[in-house]
Scaffold this motif. Structure first.
Motif, PDB file in Angstrom:
ATOM      1  N   THR A 278       0.814  -1.333  -0.092  1.00  0.00           N
ATOM      2  CA  THR A 278      -0.021   0.089  -0.238  1.00  0.00           C
ATOM      3  C   THR A 278       0.699   1.123  -0.091  1.00  0.00           C
ATOM      4  O   THR A 278       0.505   2.162  -0.343  1.00  0.00           O
ATOM      5  N   GLU A 279       2.272   1.189   0.376  1.00  0.00           N
ATOM      6  CA  GLU A 279       2.991   2.297   0.357  1.00  0.00           C
ATOM      7  C   GLU A 279       3.816   2.663  -1.075  1.00  0.00           C
ATOM      8  O   GLU A 279       4.114   3.377  -0.920  1.00  0.00           O
ATOM      9  N   PHE A 280       3.326   1.883  -1.871  1.00  0.00           N
ATOM     10  CA  PHE A 280       4.104   1.925  -3.347  1.00  0.00           C
ATOM     11  C   PHE A 280       2.827   1.435  -4.298  1.00  0.00           C
ATOM     12  O   PHE A 280       2.841   0.199  -4.835  1.00  0.00           O
ATOM     13  N   PRO A 281       2.298   2.498  -4.627  1.00  0.00           N
ATOM     14  CA  PRO A 281       1.358   2.522  -5.613  1.00  0.00           C
ATOM     15  C   PRO A 281       1.702   1.917  -6.829  1.00  0.00           C
ATOM     16  O   PRO A 281       2.800   2.273  -7.323  1.00  0.00           O
ATOM     17  N   GLY A 282       1.114   0.783  -7.524  1.00  0.00           N
ATOM     18  CA  GLY A 282       1.438   0.190  -8.724  1.00  0.00           C
ATOM     19  C   GLY A 282       2.126  -1.063  -8.490  1.00  0.00           C
ATOM     20  O   GLY A 282       2.308  -1.837  -9.595  1.00  0.00           O
ATOM     21  N   ALA A 283       2.767  -1.067  -7.369  1.00  0.00           N
ATOM     22  CA  ALA A 283       3.528  -2.483  -7.038  1.00  0.00           C
ATOM     23  C   ALA A 283       2.491  -3.768  -6.852  1.00  0.00           C
ATOM     24  O   ALA A 283       1.573  -3.455  -6.210  1.00  0.00           O
ATOM     25  N   ARG A 284       2.930  -4.846  -7.265  1.00  0.00           N
ATOM     26  CA  ARG A 284       1.949  -6.037  -7.104  1.00  0.00           C
ATOM     27  C   ARG A 284       3.043  -7.257  -6.901  1.00  0.00           C
ATOM     28  O   ARG A 284       4.232  -7.290  -7.435  1.00  0.00           O
ATOM     29  N   ILE A 285       2.671  -8.284  -6.185  1.00  0.00           N
ATOM     30  CA  ILE A 285       3.187  -9.614  -6.126  1.00  0.00           C
ATOM     31  C   ILE A 285       3.027 -10.219  -7.456  1.00  0.00           C
ATOM     32  O   ILE A 285       1.547 -10.738  -7.789  1.00  0.00           O
ATOM     33  N   GLU A 286       3.812 -10.912  -7.920  1.00  0.00           N
ATOM     34  CA  GLU A 286       3.534 -11.587  -9.249  1.00  0.00           C
ATOM     35  C   GLU A 286       3.726 -13.235  -8.971  1.00  0.00           C
ATOM     36  O   GLU A 286       2.833 -14.082  -9.309  1.00  0.00           O
ATOM     37  N   ILE A 287       4.531 -13.489  -7.958  1.00  0.00           N
ATOM     38  CA  ILE A 287       4.602 -15.127  -7.327  1.00  0.00           C
ATOM     39  C   ILE A 287       5.150 -15.093  -5.963  1.00  0.00           C
ATOM     40  O   ILE A 287       5.942 -14.135  -5.673  1.00  0.00           O
ATOM     41  N   VAL A 288       4.446 -16.155  -5.452  1.00  0.00           N
ATOM     42  CA  VAL A 288       4.889 -16.269  -3.983  1.00  0.00           C
ATOM     43  C   VAL A 288       4.775 -18.026  -4.142  1.00  0.00           C
ATOM     44  O   VAL A 288       3.906 -18.476  -4.035  1.00  0.00           O
ATOM     45  N   ALA A 289       6.046 -18.296  -3.794  1.00  0.00           N
ATOM     46  CA  ALA A 289       6.059 -20.002  -3.803  1.00  0.00           C
ATOM     47  C   ALA A 289       6.933 -20.457  -2.811  1.00  0.00           C
ATOM     48  O   ALA A 289       8.026 -19.635  -2.312  1.00  0.00           O
TER      49      ALA A 289
END
Length: 289
Positions: A278-289
């Protein structure tokens, strides 16, 4: 080939369609690794001039942040203080502070003494006593470390370099480029106009997912991808916490943000990751494994 190089070169290879627009390519070295840059539809003479500017920019970045040569960072670590740091040095420190706060301290560049102790068989308890980002004193005229402290920017500097090269290319009139500085920054839609394709792979080389990038960066961290000492993960928890995941991939508009978050997220649970995003607009997780 280490984990970071495998992922980066895989991304570059997958970005090449069978019938692509004309590409101009540069390869070089920096940050202890091989680097690559591809420009779409560039005039050859203009491309050669741009590549010389890229080389000069990489030289400047290494002179600030490298642990592999004499630099502002190595002088800071050696002397415990750095007088009149450059604006770039201050800007990277500011971003480190933002990520440190957003990740509740999971991202902490002061882990360098612990990394060295793990790698060289040193006293881990002494090294742990030096850790603490809030103990670094930052002022316009000076950066000062507490006794025994040292910094590493290995979890953010390659992303920072990719962002700097992207800014250089945009200023030079390029709208389509793939930048591999150890982390990927993709400008424009790529040679086939449908985005640049990058593979996210495990530390063992298995492709976990492919993503398309348009004006977006991608960074992937695998704690077991590089081992130090007697088999310890190269990603070290500043509070002694072990990595919780085998592979984390983050995309963001800025490669430095993606780089730092993917490093820190290896040590965090999902709810903590979501709070940090939430502190970095536009960032998202693509993979968590």
């Amino acid at each position: 080939m280490n984990r970071r190089r495998f992922l980066s070169l895989t991304a570059c290879a997958l970005a090449m369609p069978a019938r692509a627009a004309t590409l101009s390519e540069w390869q070089g070295t920096g940050f202890g690794a091989a680097l690559m840059l591809r420009l779409v539809g560039a005039d050859p003479l203009h491309a050669r001039r741009t590549f010389r500017r890229v080389e000069a920019e990489i030289e400047w970045i290494e002179a600030q942040f490298s642990l592999y040569r004499d630099s502002a960072l190595t002088r800071l670590n050696r002397d415990g203080r750095l007088a009149w740091p450059s604006s770039d040095f201050h800007a990277l420190l500011d971003l480190c502070a933002r990520v440190h706060g957003a990740t509740s301290g999971a991202f902490d560049p002061t882990v360098q003494p612990l990394w060295l102790a793990e790698a060289r068989g040193g006293d881990l308890s002494v090294a742990r006593d030096t850790i603490g980002w809030t103990r670094v004193k930052i002022a316009p005229e000076e950066v000062r470390l507490s006794h025994g402290q040292a910094l590493t920017f290995n979890g953010i500097a390659q992303g920072w370099a990719a962002d700097r090269i992207a800014a250089l290319l945009r200023a030079d009139g390029y709208g389509d480029a793939l930048i591999d500085m150890g982390e990927i920054q993709a400008l424009g839609n790529g040679p086939n106009r449908s985005g640049w394709t990058a593979a996210i792979a495990s530390h063992a080389g298995k492709t976990l997912r492919e993503v398309r990038l348009t004006n977006r960066a991608l960074a992937t961290s695998s704690p077991r991808g590089t081992l130090i000492g007697s088999g310890q993960s190269h990603i070290l928890g500043p509070s002694g916490q072990p990595p919780l995941w085998s592979t984390i991939s983050v995309s963001a508009p800025e490669a430095a943000v993606a780089d730092a978050l993917s490093t820190a997220f290896c040590l965090m649970d999902r709810s903590a990751m979501e709070a940090a995003l939430t502190e970095f607009p536009g960032a998202r997780i693509e993979i968590v494994a």
